[in-house]
Design an enzyme around this catalytic site. Structure first.
Site, mmCIF file in Angstrom:
data_model
loop_
_atom_site.group_PDB
_atom_site.id
_atom_site.type_symbol
_atom_site.label_atom_id
_atom_site.label_comp_id
_atom_site.label_asym_id
_atom_site.label_seq_id
_atom_site.Cartn_x
_atom_site.Cartn_y
_atom_site.Cartn_z
ATOM 1 N N PRO A 134 75.544 38.624 29.222
ATOM 2 C CA PRO A 134 75.411 38.886 27.783
ATOM 3 C C PRO A 134 74.505 40.054 27.401
ATOM 4 O O PRO A 134 74.319 40.323 26.235
ATOM 5 C CB PRO A 134 74.832 37.568 27.260
ATOM 6 N N LYS A 170 69.951 42.032 31.239
ATOM 7 C CA LYS A 170 69.568 43.048 32.211
ATOM 8 C C LYS A 170 69.931 44.450 31.718
ATOM 9 O O LYS A 170 69.269 45.432 32.081
ATOM 10 C CB LYS A 170 70.209 42.743 33.566
ATOM 11 N N CYS A 222 72.123 34.456 40.719
ATOM 12 C CA CYS A 222 71.285 33.335 40.306
ATOM 13 C C CYS A 222 71.612 32.101 41.132
ATOM 14 O O CYS A 222 71.604 30.975 40.645
ATOM 15 C CB CYS A 222 71.434 33.053 38.807
#
Length: 427
Positions: free
Chosen positions: A122, A125, A241
């Site tokens: 989204p 980063k 992640c």
């Protein structure tokens, strides 16, 4: 952490570390935010918010703009992190502390770099990349999912940035379409999300061996594409992640073998004690994968995360690079001199804002589309031309009749420097 995960991850750690991991997984994940350094000084902003809302801040050790935020006290104003004016005006971004790691692996640079964020939505980063580059050069924020693009656009719009473009293209295509092009590439790869310690809004689920194999195969394809798109000497961050080595060290090991000396893992530039695994069971990896960062939750009180910095030493010589220049872009036309001079003079007279200086420093050019004026990145126009974009550059103003209306993005970025009539924004 279920029984299967406990048995597997327990085999990768000594007993003391595994006990610490189990204890950390049972604790709630701490809230964190990252300040927008295009607009604020992080330390000063943390002090201001602490006084306004009675929040308690603790620095994230590997990100100078990142802070953990302790729950509000009984005497606080009751403002939640996502409901403040400061959040809605793009002064900070809510982000898990572990997710602040990847961009910090890039060394600071004052050069106007060309950067590709391959799986950007989204946008956390991406906003970090833009701040890291001081909104200079160009960041291409790409995502292959149409449903994720709107949130990416909203986050970038509220960030008040200009040198970016939003694209929707399969990540696997960048290497063949734009080989040897980018100074930097960030690949936060699609993964199983097996971070072991997660926010309440993001629950883990069982991952079958076949699904993990499919994920790994795609991660390798995306990493290969990103490396092909990278200039020789350029840097690529690979991150996930998940803590499962099949999606991390095993991916790096496979790519290092395939590139046969044309890619290497760089030595870490952060003083974190979180090395990658050099093997799992009887399987041994390239020993340089230990240079990656494996953020076990118990090490720095974060969710589980993995990140590695790769440097491309060879060249993607088998694919020819194509550069396109364009004088007409998605319906935009270059603004004529009179419009540009009028708008620059209007901002100076009405709000004491030096628009000309901003355009010069950030290497932007004014283009028109209907009644709107937009500042487009010169690097995009030079290198990518007619490549289809979903969003590009910063809206500057809209003409309504005889009046100019300041854009939301410009007011977000420079509102504290604009002196003149009151401005109303929809937040």
């Amino acid at each position: 952490m279920d029984q299967t995960q406990a048995e597997f991850y327990g085999s990768l750690l000594d007993s003391e570390s595994f006990q610490a991991l189990q204890a950390s997984v049972d604790r709630p994940l701490r809230q964190a935010l990252r300040f927008n350094t295009l607009m604020v000084d992080p330390s000063a902003a943390a002090q201001q918010l602490s006084e306004l809302y009675d929040w308690q801040f603790q620095p994230v050790p590997f990100c100078g703009a990142g802070f953990w935020v302790e729950p509000e006290s009984e005497n606080s104003s009751g403002s939640s992190l996502a409901k403040t004016v400061e959040f809605k005006m793009g002064r900070y971004y809510l982000q898990d502390a572990a997710s602040m790691l990847p961009v910090e692996l890039f060394a600071p640079s004052d050069e106007p770099l060309l950067t590709l964020d391959m799986a950007a939505a989204p946008g956390g980063k991406t906003t970090h990349l833009i701040c890291h580059q001081k909104d200079k050069g160009l960041v291409i924020a790409n995502d292959s999912s149409a449903s994720r693009i709107p949130q990416l656009r909203r986050n970038l719009r509220h960030w008040g940035c200009a040198n970016y473009a939003v694209t929707q293209m399969l990540g696997e295509q960048w290497g063949s379409r734009f080989p040897n092009t980018f100074d930097r590439v960030l690949l936060d790869a699609p993964c199983s999300g097996e971070s072991l310690r997660q926010a309440a809004r993001r629950k883990s689920r069982p991952i079958s061996s076949k699904e993990r194999e499919r994920l790994q195969a795609r991660q390798i394809r995306l990493l290969e594409s990103g490396l092909a798109a990278l200039k020789p000497g350029g840097e690529l961050i690979y991150s996930t992640c998940t803590l499962h080595p099949d999606e991390n060290e095993a991916v790096l090991d496979a790519v290092l073998k395939h590139w046969n000396g044309q890619v290497e893992l760089a030595e870490p530039n952060l003083k974190l004690k979180a090395p990658g695994l050099v093997g799992v069971g009887t399987v041994e990896f390239n020993p340089t994968v230990s240079r990656a960062y494996r953020l076990w939750p118990h090490l720095y009180d974060t969710s589980g995360f993995f990140a590695a910095l790769l440097v491309k030493t060879g060249s993607s010589a088998d694919v020819e690079q194509v550069k396109i220049k364009s004088q007409q872009l998605n319906g935009y036309m270059p603004c004529n001199d009179s419009t540009r001079q009028e708008l620059v003079a209007w901002y100076q007279y009405q709000y004491h804002l030096d628009l000309h200086q901003f355009l010069e420093e950030q290497e932007l050019t004014l283009w028109c589309k209907g009644n709107h004026v937009v500042a487009l990145p010169d690097r995009y126009l030079e290198l990518f031309g007619t490549t289809k974009t979903i969003n590009l550059g910063m809206n500057i103003a809209e003409r309504k009749g005889e009046r100019w209306i300041p854009s939301h993005e410009l007011v977000v970025r420079f509102g504290d420097r604009m002196h003149g009539p009151t401005l109303e924004l929809e937040l």
